[in-house]
Design a protein around this motif. Structure first.
Motif, PDB file in Angstrom:
ATOM      1  N   MET A 124     -50.282   7.317  10.614  1.00 23.43           N
ATOM      2  CA  MET A 124     -49.993   6.403  11.607  1.00 23.43           C
ATOM      3  C   MET A 124     -48.770   6.534  12.369  1.00 23.43           C
ATOM      4  N   TYR A 125     -47.533   6.312  11.734  1.00 23.26           N
ATOM      5  CA  TYR A 125     -46.323   6.542  12.397  1.00 23.26           C
ATOM      6  C   TYR A 125     -46.160   7.658  13.330  1.00 23.26           C
ATOM      7  N   LEU A 126     -46.681   8.718  12.814  1.00 17.99           N
ATOM      8  CA  LEU A 126     -46.635  10.027  13.599  1.00 17.99           C
ATOM      9  C   LEU A 126     -47.334   9.930  14.985  1.00 17.99           C
ATOM     10  N   SER A 127     -48.698   9.155  14.586  1.00 12.07           N
ATOM     11  CA  SER A 127     -49.370   9.056  16.087  1.00 12.07           C
ATOM     12  C   SER A 127     -48.607   8.181  17.100  1.00 12.07           C
ATOM     13  N   ILE A 128     -47.938   7.240  16.748  1.00 13.26           N
ATOM     14  CA  ILE A 128     -47.240   6.328  17.373  1.00 13.26           C
ATOM     15  C   ILE A 128     -45.968   7.098  18.218  1.00 13.26           C
ATOM     16  N   ALA A 129     -45.295   7.956  17.156  1.00 10.70           N
ATOM     17  CA  ALA A 129     -44.337   8.666  17.676  1.00 10.70           C
ATOM     18  C   ALA A 129     -44.501   9.566  18.895  1.00 10.70           C
ATOM     19  N   VAL A 130     -45.971  10.290  18.530  1.00 10.04           N
ATOM     20  CA  VAL A 130     -46.469  10.966  19.619  1.00 10.04           C
ATOM     21  C   VAL A 130     -46.790  10.209  21.235  1.00 10.04           C
ATOM     22  N   ILE A 131     -47.173   9.286  20.928  1.00  6.48           N
ATOM     23  CA  ILE A 131     -47.641   8.476  22.155  1.00  6.48           C
ATOM     24  C   ILE A 131     -46.410   8.272  22.883  1.00  6.48           C
ATOM     25  N   LEU A 154     -40.817   8.555  14.464  1.00  5.25           N
ATOM     26  CA  LEU A 154     -40.773   9.905  13.874  1.00  5.25           C
ATOM     27  C   LEU A 154     -39.912   9.845  12.527  1.00  5.25           C
ATOM     28  N   SER A 155     -38.954   9.081  12.526  1.00  7.92           N
ATOM     29  CA  SER A 155     -38.134   9.059  11.306  1.00  7.92           C
ATOM     30  C   SER A 155     -38.959   8.375  10.240  1.00  7.92           C
ATOM     31  N   LEU A 156     -39.744   7.395  10.669  1.00  6.01           N
ATOM     32  CA  LEU A 156     -40.697   6.831   9.489  1.00  6.01           C
ATOM     33  C   LEU A 156     -41.732   7.705   9.014  1.00  6.01           C
ATOM     34  N   ALA A 157     -42.245   8.439   9.762  1.00  4.66           N
ATOM     35  CA  ALA A 157     -43.452   9.467   9.578  1.00  4.66           C
ATOM     36  C   ALA A 157     -42.710  10.531   8.612  1.00  4.66           C
ATOM     37  N   LEU A 158     -41.185  10.814   9.016  1.00  2.03           N
ATOM     38  CA  LEU A 158     -40.759  11.885   8.116  1.00  2.03           C
ATOM     39  C   LEU A 158     -40.666  11.556   6.361  1.00  2.03           C
ATOM     40  N   LEU A 159     -40.927  10.252   6.220  1.00  2.00           N
ATOM     41  CA  LEU A 159     -40.834   9.800   4.891  1.00  2.00           C
ATOM     42  C   LEU A 159     -41.940  10.545   4.072  1.00  2.00           C
ATOM     43  N   THR A 160     -42.804  10.844   4.690  1.00  2.00           N
ATOM     44  CA  THR A 160     -44.181  11.282   4.133  1.00  2.00           C
ATOM     45  C   THR A 160     -44.413  12.750   4.367  1.00  2.00           C
ATOM     46  N   PHE A 161     -43.698  13.285   5.379  1.00  2.29           N
ATOM     47  CA  PHE A 161     -43.890  14.799   5.728  1.00  2.29           C
ATOM     48  C   PHE A 161     -42.653  15.437   5.452  1.00  2.29           C
ATOM     49  N   ASP A 162     -42.922  16.852   5.270  1.00  2.00           N
ATOM     50  CA  ASP A 162     -41.552  17.589   5.190  1.00  2.00           C
ATOM     51  C   ASP A 162     -40.936  17.730   6.446  1.00  2.00           C
ATOM     52  N   VAL A 163     -39.700  17.671   6.830  1.00  2.00           N
ATOM     53  CA  VAL A 163     -39.090  17.660   8.173  1.00  2.00           C
ATOM     54  C   VAL A 163     -39.709  18.651   9.040  1.00  2.00           C
ATOM     55  N   GLY A 164     -39.600  19.730   8.386  1.00  3.22           N
ATOM     56  CA  GLY A 164     -40.118  20.878   9.552  1.00  3.22           C
ATOM     57  C   GLY A 164     -41.600  20.903   9.754  1.00  3.22           C
ATOM     58  N   VAL A 165     -42.442  20.457   8.838  1.00  2.00           N
ATOM     59  CA  VAL A 165     -43.821  20.269   9.448  1.00  2.00           C
ATOM     60  C   VAL A 165     -44.036  18.976  10.356  1.00  2.00           C
ATOM     61  N   GLY A 166     -43.584  17.918   9.955  1.00  2.00           N
ATOM     62  CA  GLY A 166     -43.457  16.628  10.534  1.00  2.00           C
ATOM     63  C   GLY A 166     -42.977  16.841  11.931  1.00  2.00           C
ATOM     64  N   TYR A 167     -42.102  17.604  12.225  1.00  2.00           N
ATOM     65  CA  TYR A 167     -41.476  17.616  13.577  1.00  2.00           C
ATOM     66  C   TYR A 167     -42.220  18.497  14.325  1.00  2.00           C
ATOM     67  N   ALA A 168     -42.705  19.814  13.497  1.00  2.00           N
ATOM     68  CA  ALA A 168     -43.736  20.665  14.658  1.00  2.00           C
ATOM     69  C   ALA A 168     -44.909  19.993  14.871  1.00  2.00           C
ATOM     70  N   ILE A 169     -45.321  19.243  13.910  1.00  6.17           N
ATOM     71  CA  ILE A 169     -46.624  18.425  14.405  1.00  6.17           C
ATOM     72  C   ILE A 169     -46.368  17.352  15.545  1.00  6.17           C
ATOM     73  N   TRP A 170     -45.053  17.026  15.374  1.00  3.95           N
ATOM     74  CA  TRP A 170     -44.931  15.789  16.483  1.00  3.95           C
ATOM     75  C   TRP A 170     -44.726  16.585  18.016  1.00  3.95           C
ATOM     76  N   VAL A 171     -43.895  17.772  17.815  1.00  5.69           N
ATOM     77  CA  VAL A 171     -43.643  18.330  19.095  1.00  5.69           C
ATOM     78  C   VAL A 171     -44.844  18.988  19.679  1.00  5.69           C
ATOM     79  N   ALA A 172     -45.724  19.609  18.915  1.00  3.29           N
ATOM     80  CA  ALA A 172     -47.178  20.243  19.058  1.00  3.29           C
ATOM     81  C   ALA A 172     -47.866  19.386  19.827  1.00  3.29           C
ATOM     82  N   VAL A 173     -48.278  18.241  19.000  1.00  2.74           N
ATOM     83  CA  VAL A 173     -49.276  17.226  19.776  1.00  2.74           C
ATOM     84  C   VAL A 173     -48.818  16.694  20.967  1.00  2.74           C
ATOM     85  N   SER A 174     -47.423  16.508  21.018  1.00  2.00           N
ATOM     86  CA  SER A 174     -47.166  15.832  22.228  1.00  2.00           C
ATOM     87  C   SER A 174     -46.921  16.749  23.252  1.00  2.00           C
TER      88      SER A 174
END
Length: 103
Positions: free
Chosen positions: A1-8, A43-63
């Motif tokens: 959920m947090y990652l989706s908001i960060a992407v938007i 994004l910082s909230l999402a990274l509490l549940t993702f590895d930073v590399g994976v979470g950041y990569a998903i954020w950048v890619a989907v965005s």
């Protein structure tokens, strides 16, 4: 959920920045900076549940994919077969990262 908001909000950063014209348009500049702060917060909230590399990569890619698609739909930018191919590579790469992080 947090990652989706960060992407938007990251997509909003790119769209606002394109209208800010080098930060010469005040309200688009404000929108760019505010969207960036909100995107980073979520994004910082999402990274509490993702590895930073994976979470950041998903954020950048989907965005990035979202920006390309919205640019084609609303900003008269061209969506070519090469861009479709790039999107497919990005999605495949992020999927691979997500699967490798799940083990």
């Amino acid at each position: 959920m947090y990652l989706s908001i960060a992407v938007i909000f990251e997509i909003a950063v790119a769209i606002s920045a394109s209208h800010a014209q080098g930060f010469t348009k005040l309200w688009w500049t404000v929108a760019t900076l505010a969207s960036g702060a909100i995107a980073t917060f979520f994004l910082s909230l999402a990274l509490l549940t993702f590895d930073v590399g994976v979470g950041y990569a998903i954020w950048v890619a989907v965005s990035g994919v979202g920006i390309v698609i919205l640019g084609a739909l609303f900003l008269n930018q061209t969506l070519t077969w090469n861009k479709f191919g790039g999107i497919a590579l990005v999605v495949g790469g992020v999927t691979g990262l997500q699967l490798s992080g799940a083990a």
